[in-house]
Enzyme design. Structure first.
Site, PDB file in Angstrom:
ATOM      1  N   HIS A   1      -3.006   1.369   8.633  1.00 23.31           N
ATOM      2  CA  HIS A   1      -4.096   0.601   8.022  1.00 23.31           C
ATOM      3  C   HIS A   1      -4.230  -0.726   8.760  1.00 23.31           C
ATOM      4  O   HIS A   1      -3.248  -1.457   8.904  1.00 23.31           O
ATOM      5  CB  HIS A   1      -3.813   0.379   6.530  1.00 23.31           C
ATOM      6  CG  HIS A   1      -4.652  -0.704   5.942  1.00 23.31           C
ATOM      7  ND1 HIS A   1      -6.025  -0.691   6.028  1.00 23.31           N
ATOM      8  CD2 HIS A   1      -4.327  -1.843   5.295  1.00 23.31           C
ATOM      9  CE1 HIS A   1      -6.490  -1.782   5.457  1.00 23.31           C
ATOM     10  NE2 HIS A   1      -5.492  -2.503   5.012  1.00 23.31           N
TER      11      HIS A   1
ATOM     12  N   GLU B   1     -17.499  10.068  23.526  1.00 26.55           N
ATOM     13  CA  GLU B   1     -16.187  10.584  23.091  1.00 26.55           C
ATOM     14  C   GLU B   1     -16.024  10.577  21.570  1.00 26.55           C
ATOM     15  O   GLU B   1     -15.152  11.283  21.042  1.00 26.55           O
ATOM     16  CB  GLU B   1     -15.063   9.713  23.677  1.00 26.55           C
ATOM     17  CG  GLU B   1     -14.927   9.777  25.181  1.00 26.55           C
ATOM     18  CD  GLU B   1     -14.109  10.970  25.655  1.00 26.55           C
ATOM     19  OE1 GLU B   1     -13.004  11.158  25.118  1.00 26.55           O
ATOM     20  OE2 GLU B   1     -14.583  11.698  26.531  1.00 26.55           O
TER      21      GLU B   1
ATOM     22  N   HIS C   1     -12.937  -4.668   4.065  1.00 26.51           N
ATOM     23  CA  HIS C   1     -11.483  -4.753   4.096  1.00 26.51           C
ATOM     24  C   HIS C   1     -10.894  -4.211   5.412  1.00 26.51           C
ATOM     25  O   HIS C   1     -10.236  -4.953   6.134  1.00 26.51           O
ATOM     26  CB  HIS C   1     -10.901  -4.007   2.884  1.00 26.51           C
ATOM     27  CG  HIS C   1      -9.404  -4.020   2.813  1.00 26.51           C
ATOM     28  ND1 HIS C   1      -8.698  -3.693   1.687  1.00 26.51           N
ATOM     29  CD2 HIS C   1      -8.462  -4.311   3.741  1.00 26.51           C
ATOM     30  CE1 HIS C   1      -7.407  -3.796   1.921  1.00 26.51           C
ATOM     31  NE2 HIS C   1      -7.239  -4.161   3.168  1.00 26.51           N
TER      32      HIS C   1
ATOM     33  N   GLU D   1       0.837  -1.216   0.000  1.00 27.38           N
ATOM     34  CA  GLU D   1       0.000   0.000   0.000  1.00 27.38           C
ATOM     35  C   GLU D   1       0.869   1.262   0.000  1.00 27.38           C
ATOM     36  O   GLU D   1       0.391   2.337   0.377  1.00 27.38           O
ATOM     37  CB  GLU D   1      -0.932   0.018   1.224  1.00 27.38           C
ATOM     38  CG  GLU D   1      -1.892  -1.147   1.343  1.00 27.38           C
ATOM     39  CD  GLU D   1      -3.148  -1.051   0.467  1.00 27.38           C
ATOM     40  OE1 GLU D   1      -3.226  -0.113  -0.355  1.00 27.38           O
ATOM     41  OE2 GLU D   1      -4.006  -1.926   0.599  1.00 27.38           O
TER      42      GLU D   1
ATOM     43  N   HIS E   1      -7.116  -4.158  10.039  1.00 30.07           N
ATOM     44  CA  HIS E   1      -8.293  -4.980   9.704  1.00 30.07           C
ATOM     45  C   HIS E   1      -9.091  -5.282  10.981  1.00 30.07           C
ATOM     46  O   HIS E   1      -9.152  -6.447  11.408  1.00 30.07           O
ATOM     47  CB  HIS E   1      -7.845  -6.299   9.064  1.00 30.07           C
ATOM     48  CG  HIS E   1      -7.102  -6.176   7.775  1.00 30.07           C
ATOM     49  ND1 HIS E   1      -6.384  -7.219   7.202  1.00 30.07           N
ATOM     50  CD2 HIS E   1      -6.971  -5.124   6.924  1.00 30.07           C
ATOM     51  CE1 HIS E   1      -5.841  -6.820   6.057  1.00 30.07           C
ATOM     52  NE2 HIS E   1      -6.168  -5.553   5.869  1.00 30.07           N
TER      53      HIS E   1
HETATM   54  O1  2HA Z   1      -1.880  -7.309   3.731  1.00 33.06           O
HETATM   55  O2  2HA Z   1      -3.597  -5.164   4.481  1.00 33.06           O
HETATM   56  O3  2HA Z   1      -4.366  -3.878   2.319  1.00 33.06           O
HETATM   57  C1  2HA Z   1      -1.627  -5.976   3.595  1.00 33.06           C
HETATM   58  C2  2HA Z   1      -2.904  -5.266   3.509  1.00 33.06           C
HETATM   59  C3  2HA Z   1      -3.278  -4.718   2.217  1.00 33.06           C
HETATM   60 ZN    ZN Z   2      -5.552  -4.425   4.245  1.00 28.98          ZN
END
Ligand code: 2HA
Ligand code: ZN
Length: 273
Positions: free
Chosen positions: A141, A171, A212, A117, A143
């Site tokens: 980023h 909050e 995602h 990314e 998940h």
């Molecule tokens: O595995 O999360 O979006 C890497 C990621 C790609």
């Molecule tokens: Zn990801």
């Protein structure tokens, strides 16, 4: 001289990876993290960097990031392993004079490349650097399960998501007063996801990628982790509320906007209409 591994910013980066892994947000090689390093943080360690690597195209041009250095997770590397073996799981990269190429100057000692990314991180750093006068330095980023779960049941609409998350915990409107931006499913690492995220990050610090994960930006490691944590906790509460049959009462739009004054934030009233 002390090793760069012991530098404060490197330790803070590793701590975030470890904390986020322990939250369950980074299965396998999921997620990525980048930090725009301050000149004064890197200066004592310049002799430990290697400047003979070749510059490679980023795929995008980020002019206001020229000659900057970033600490980034490696592609295919696991957050789980960063703290114990930082040199093999992360890299410091240097952006060239044109803002269109990068090279690794430290890390990924046994080979590898920065996160898949990387273009998304760099375009969004570029925008946040400009929009916050250089204040924002971290992009993360993850998940996180509850936020992802909501992308299967709520409409993929920034206003709906923002209002629902704000209502879950007092909050929330204070921590993310501009709300969250929501994007439909797209191919990870693609130019499309990078550019659509960049459009939304002008307005928001949190972008939800449907089915995602979450992409967020902040000034430092604590603030960025805290932002991810707050969004995911609100999502967890909403999942519980929905599982219990839905809301019976909640905060009103007036309640939410009344937080702006005392907490000195500018809550996005467009999302309260
Ligand atoms: O595995 O999360 O979006 C890497 C990621 C790609
Ligand atoms: Zn990801």
């Amino acid at each position: 001289m002390s090793s760069i591994i012991d530098a404060g910013f490197v330790k803070a980066f590793a701590k975030l990876c470890d904390d986020a892994y322990n939250k369950g947000w980074h299965e396998r090689n999921g997620g990525n993290l980048s930090y725009r390093i301050k000149d004064e943080e890197l200066k004592p360690y310049l002799s430990q960097l290697s400047f003979d690597g070749e510059f490679k195209p980023i795929g995008v041009t980020v002019e206001n990031l020229k000659n900057e250095f970033f600490l980034v997770t490696g592609s295919g590397k696991y957050f789980q392993n960063v703290k114990a073996d930082i040199e093999n799981n992360v890299a410091i990269i240097e952006i060239d004079e044109s803002g269109s190429a990068y090279r690794i100057v430290w890390g990924l000692a046994s080979g590898g490349v920065p996160t898949s990314e990387l273009p998304t991180h760099l375009i969004n750093h570029s925008i946040k650097k400009e929009k916050t006068n250089g204040l924002h330095r971290v992009i993360m980023h993850s998940h996180p399960a509850n936020t992802i779960a909501l992308t299967f049941v709520l409409p993929l609409d920034s206003k709906v998501f923002s209002r629902e998350l704000w209502e879950m915990m007092t909050e929330c409107p204070i921590v993310f007063p501009r709300g969250v931006g929501v994007l439909p499913w797209m191919v990870p690492g693609s130019a499309d996801i990078a550019l659509k995220t960049a459009e939304r990050i002008k307005e928001h610090d949190v972008i939800i990628w449907a089915h995602h994960g979450v992409f967020c930006s902040g000034a430092d490691f604590d603030e960025t982790f805290g932002l991810m944590h707050t969004v995911e906790k609100a999502a967890e509460i909403l999942v519980k509320v929905l599982s219990c049959g839905g809301k019976r009462q909640t905060m009103s739009a007036d309640d939410i906007s009344s937080l702006s004054g005392p907490y000195k934030v500018n809550i996005n009233t467009d999302y309260l209409k």
